[in-house]
Design an enzyme around this catalytic site. Sequence first.
Site, PDB file in Angstrom:
ATOM      1  N   TYR A  19       0.812  -1.214   0.000  1.00  0.00           N
ATOM      2  CA  TYR A  19       0.000   0.000   0.000  1.00  0.00           C
ATOM      3  C   TYR A  19       0.852   1.273   0.000  1.00  0.00           C
ATOM      4  O   TYR A  19       0.579   2.218   0.732  1.00  0.00           O
ATOM      5  CB  TYR A  19      -0.966   0.007   1.188  1.00  0.00           C
ATOM      6  N   TYR A 146     -13.857  -6.339   4.124  1.00  0.00           N
ATOM      7  CA  TYR A 146     -12.530  -6.588   3.562  1.00  0.00           C
ATOM      8  C   TYR A 146     -12.212  -8.067   3.756  1.00  0.00           C
ATOM      9  O   TYR A 146     -12.292  -8.589   4.871  1.00  0.00           O
ATOM     10  CB  TYR A 146     -11.444  -5.750   4.238  1.00  0.00           C
ATOM     11  N   ASP A 247     -15.334 -15.172   7.991  1.00  0.00           N
ATOM     12  CA  ASP A 247     -13.915 -14.848   7.808  1.00  0.00           C
ATOM     13  C   ASP A 247     -13.357 -14.394   9.160  1.00  0.00           C
ATOM     14  O   ASP A 247     -13.511 -13.249   9.557  1.00  0.00           O
ATOM     15  CB  ASP A 247     -13.795 -13.743   6.763  1.00  0.00           C
ATOM     16  N   LYS A 276      -3.582 -15.386   9.792  1.00  0.00           N
ATOM     17  CA  LYS A 276      -2.889 -14.402  10.617  1.00  0.00           C
ATOM     18  C   LYS A 276      -2.243 -14.989  11.869  1.00  0.00           C
ATOM     19  O   LYS A 276      -1.108 -15.418  11.838  1.00  0.00           O
ATOM     20  CB  LYS A 276      -3.831 -13.244  10.976  1.00  0.00           C
TER      21      LYS A 276
END
Length: 431
Positions: A19, A146, A247, A276
């Site tokens: 990003y 997201y 998710d 993660k």
Amino acid sequence: MSDKTLDLDFDKEHLWHPYTSMHSPLPCYGVLSASGCTLKLEHDRELIDGMSSWWACLFGYNVSELNDAAKNQIDKMAHVMFGGLTHEPAIELGKKLIQITPKELEKVFFCDSGSVSVEVALKMALQYWHAKGSPRSQFLSLRHAYHGDTFGAMSVTDPKGAMHELYHHFLTEQLFAPQPKIAFDDPWDESDLAPIAEMLSKHHANIAAVILEPIVQGAGGMFFYHPEYLKGVRALCDQYNVLLICDEIATGFGRTGKMFACEHAQISPDILCLGKALTGGYLSLAATLCTKHIATTISQGSAGVFMHGPTFMANPLACAIANANIEKLLSAPWLEKVAHISTQLKHYLTPCLTLENVASVRVLGAIGVVQVKQSINVAEVQKHFVEQGVWIRPFGKLIYIMPAYIIDDVSLKKLCDAIFFVVQKLQNSEK
């Protein structure tokens, strides 16, 4: 005194960070080592990490149990293909995941990363309906969702005004329900479910699954919505015969005060995505779990197999570390620690509400969020935080922290004080 230096000029010229622009990249700070909640930079500078390296490092850095797991496994087998072969770390990890996730989830598919876990979940849902002889081609997601940066995951990430808007016309067009309006601690109103109920009523025949982030919408705005909304979506999926994908890549493993965020609503999804924090931040590994019914239906379809197989699926080294990470989590008083962090975050961040440019402060589990009224200059704010001796990476209008569970009160207060200081500094500079 350390005299080590990093070639940051080479980094700036050749290494593309997430990003950021290669033309005018955001500043990068060189890390020489990390231990506990501390990042050690060049010139003997140290930063308290408030980000757990994007939610991943549950117990901070240089964790002895995870180090030992890596050392013990590396001499046995760093990697072996999972096609036609198996190994103890994968078997043990599968057992652990089935033990700690909702009981209906009995089948485990290992993969590489969180985004790939979402890809696997979407493919499972599509192949499930294909195997049933009634193919469905769309997914229903939420505004401000997201789910990752790969193409399938991007397609179920809100395309309007979000980080993937550029790719909107290249992606499969999905359906998006309005973001829930009622916050986690606010009084519940059944009308919050009306928009998604209407969409399911109208489009259910072609919807393979609803996919959402349970309770916490992360990169889409760090919004904590009401558990009754999630419970209602589960009921609607049952009513209209649509699968539910949760998710939990960001929210799993205790971060919200429950082992998994879907437990706030006491529901079980049909498919669950994990990633993660699975390996405590050591290696990339993810998993997609599903019910026996879904796995059996796919396996009895015309293909006869599930059509996915990553090269590094169930990597033994990553699985061994994940096993040690979960064992450490289960043996530690994580629930009490997360509750304590939550209490401290509420106490230390509440003063931010006295600042004129703060729109809201919200805390859930070991997640603290300060939302300001104007978009943040990331490079400027990051510099201020580093000067305060902390590592906090904001985005949009959000300054948030999700520290490691081992953080002490002094360090946590320093993180929160730094947020107040920097937000106040921004406010004064705007006048």
